[in-house]
Every structure is written in C-alpha cells, then in structure tokens.
Design a protein around this motif. Structure first.
Motif, short mmCIF file in Angstrom:
data_model
loop_
_atom_site.label_atom_id
_atom_site.label_comp_id
_atom_site.label_asym_id
_atom_site.label_seq_id
_atom_site.Cartn_x
_atom_site.Cartn_y
_atom_site.Cartn_z
N LEU A 36 58.67 27.14 8.93
CA LEU A 36 58.49 28.53 8.89
C LEU A 36 59.73 28.91 9.73
O LEU A 36 60.56 29.97 9.51
CB LEU A 36 57.16 28.98 9.62
N ALA A 37 60.11 28.16 11.07
CA ALA A 37 61.16 28.53 11.74
C ALA A 37 62.45 28.21 11.09
O ALA A 37 63.51 29.01 11.31
CB ALA A 37 61.26 27.55 13.03
N TYR A 38 62.56 27.10 10.26
CA TYR A 38 63.81 26.84 9.46
C TYR A 38 64.12 28.02 8.62
O TYR A 38 65.34 28.42 8.50
CB TYR A 38 63.60 25.55 8.73
N GLY A 81 68.04 31.42 8.04
CA GLY A 81 69.20 31.78 7.19
C GLY A 81 70.13 30.47 6.84
O GLY A 81 71.23 31.14 6.76
N ARG A 82 69.83 29.62 7.08
CA ARG A 82 70.74 28.26 6.91
C ARG A 82 71.17 28.25 5.39
O ARG A 82 70.42 28.14 4.62
CB ARG A 82 70.22 27.04 7.40
N GLY A 83 72.45 27.81 5.30
CA GLY A 83 72.97 27.44 3.82
C GLY A 83 72.97 26.14 3.84
O GLY A 83 73.60 25.50 2.60
N ASP A 84 72.84 25.34 4.98
CA ASP A 84 72.92 23.86 4.99
C ASP A 84 71.98 23.33 5.75
O ASP A 84 71.23 24.07 6.30
CB ASP A 84 74.31 23.29 5.61
N ALA A 118 53.89 17.22 -4.53
CA ALA A 118 55.26 17.37 -5.73
C ALA A 118 56.03 18.32 -4.96
O ALA A 118 57.32 18.11 -5.33
CB ALA A 118 54.49 17.68 -6.86
N ALA A 119 55.64 19.37 -4.39
CA ALA A 119 56.61 20.37 -4.23
C ALA A 119 57.63 19.89 -2.93
O ALA A 119 58.70 19.96 -2.94
CB ALA A 119 55.88 21.66 -3.80
N GLN A 169 66.56 17.23 -2.98
CA GLN A 169 67.81 18.14 -3.18
C GLN A 169 68.89 17.52 -2.27
O GLN A 169 68.63 16.95 -1.04
CB GLN A 169 67.53 19.50 -2.76
N LYS A 170 70.14 17.71 -2.49
CA LYS A 170 71.17 17.32 -1.89
C LYS A 170 71.40 18.03 -0.44
O LYS A 170 71.56 17.19 0.40
CB LYS A 170 72.54 17.31 -2.87
N SER A 171 71.23 19.24 -0.47
CA SER A 171 70.99 20.22 0.65
C SER A 171 69.89 21.00 0.61
O SER A 171 69.66 21.55 -0.58
CB SER A 171 72.27 20.80 0.47
N ILE A 172 69.38 21.24 1.60
CA ILE A 172 68.15 22.07 1.93
C ILE A 172 68.42 23.36 2.35
O ILE A 172 68.50 23.26 3.82
CB ILE A 172 67.06 21.23 2.54
N THR A 173 68.52 24.30 1.96
CA THR A 173 68.87 25.70 2.57
C THR A 173 67.50 26.28 2.81
O THR A 173 66.44 25.94 2.76
CB THR A 173 69.34 26.51 1.66
N SER A 174 67.82 27.42 3.87
CA SER A 174 66.58 28.06 4.40
C SER A 174 65.85 28.66 3.10
O SER A 174 64.55 28.96 3.16
CB SER A 174 67.02 29.20 5.37
N GLN A 175 66.71 29.24 2.37
CA GLN A 175 65.95 30.14 1.10
C GLN A 175 65.18 29.00 0.26
O GLN A 175 64.13 29.44 -0.13
CB GLN A 175 67.13 30.44 0.29
N LEU A 176 65.36 27.68 0.29
CA LEU A 176 64.68 27.05 -0.48
C LEU A 176 63.45 26.61 0.34
O LEU A 176 62.32 26.64 -0.47
CB LEU A 176 65.51 25.52 -0.88
N VAL A 177 63.68 26.37 1.39
CA VAL A 177 62.20 26.31 2.48
C VAL A 177 61.24 27.56 2.56
O VAL A 177 60.23 27.35 2.50
CB VAL A 177 62.80 25.95 3.86
N ASP A 178 62.21 28.69 2.20
CA ASP A 178 61.17 29.95 2.29
C ASP A 178 60.31 29.70 1.06
O ASP A 178 59.19 30.34 0.88
CB ASP A 178 62.31 31.08 2.38
N ASN A 179 60.92 29.56 0.02
CA ASN A 179 60.32 29.48 -1.50
C ASN A 179 59.25 28.28 -1.28
O ASN A 179 58.21 28.61 -2.02
CB ASN A 179 61.24 29.21 -2.55
#
Length: 130
Positions: free
Chosen positions: A24-26, A30-33, A86-87, A94-104
């Motif tokens: 949630l915090a991550y 709004g991180r892109g990396d 699985a999620a 993933q090579k890089s985990i963004t905030s958007q990916l974690v939000d999803n």
C-alpha cells in the motif's frame, strides 16, 4: 544440521499482512522503479507464507464439532492462497516493479479475497471455535 521448522499460522499471517501494508505504501509513492529490494523481500516472504497456509490453519482446528465447517473454508483458503500466490509470483518475475504494478496487485480480487480469508480464519480460531 538443524531441521528448519515450518512457519506457524501466525507467522504466515504476519508475513502476508506486512507485505500488504508495504505494498500500500509503495503504490502510493508513484515510483517508476524499485526501492532497492525491500519490496521484493516482502513479496517473496508473502508468497512463501502462502505455500501450505491452509495446512497450517488446519493444525489449529481443535474442536471436532466445527472441524467440518473449517474443512470447507480451508478449501476456499487454499484456492485463494494459490491464486494470490500466482499474482505475487507474476509481479516478482518482472524486471522492474513499479508503483502502478503494485497498485494493480493491491486491487486484485485474489489478493483481497486472500486478505479477507486470512482475517476471517484468524479471528474464528481466536474465538475458540477451532
């Protein structure tokens, strides 16, 4: 060499809860990396905690009168743990985990179902029904 014991149900629940709070915090950052690995550590611990989660819960069921009700719910818990795991593993791959990916990931119905399952089983067992 000492044999490593399986995590308790409480330890597994704690790992899942800690990961979710970190996610949630991550996501809000709004991180892109990535943050240097902390996120991956929390996700990996949570994914590992999900392996055998229902079996760990089953060992806490003591009341034979409610064993059947618990057994039916533990099937649900096992299925939801498998899906949420699985999620988590998909995100970890993933090579890089963004905030958007974690939000999803946070919004995933599978993660939310797992959290609700964990809270429900934990509370039911605390109430002495197990």
């Amino acid at each position: 060499m000492a044999e490593k014991s399986e995590p308790t149900l409480a330890e597994r629940i704690e790992a899942v809860e800690q990961a979710y709070e970190f996610m949630l915090a991550y996501a809000a950052q709004g991180r892109g990396d990535e943050d240097g690995g902390s996120l991956r550590e929390f996700l990996a611990r949570a994914a590992a905690a999900l392996e055998g989660l229902a079996a760990a819960a089953r060992t806490n069921v003591q009341d034979s009168a409610s064993r059947q009700a618990f057994a039916a719910f533990l099937e649900v818990l096992d299925d939801d743990a498998r899906k949420a795991g699985a999620a988590l593993r998909l995100v970890l791959a993933q090579k890089s985990i963004t905030s958007q990916l974690v939000d999803n990931l946070n919004a995933s119905i599978h993660v939310r179902a797992l959290l609700t399952d964990v809270f429900l089983i934990d509370e039911a067992l605390k109430r002495g029904e197990g």
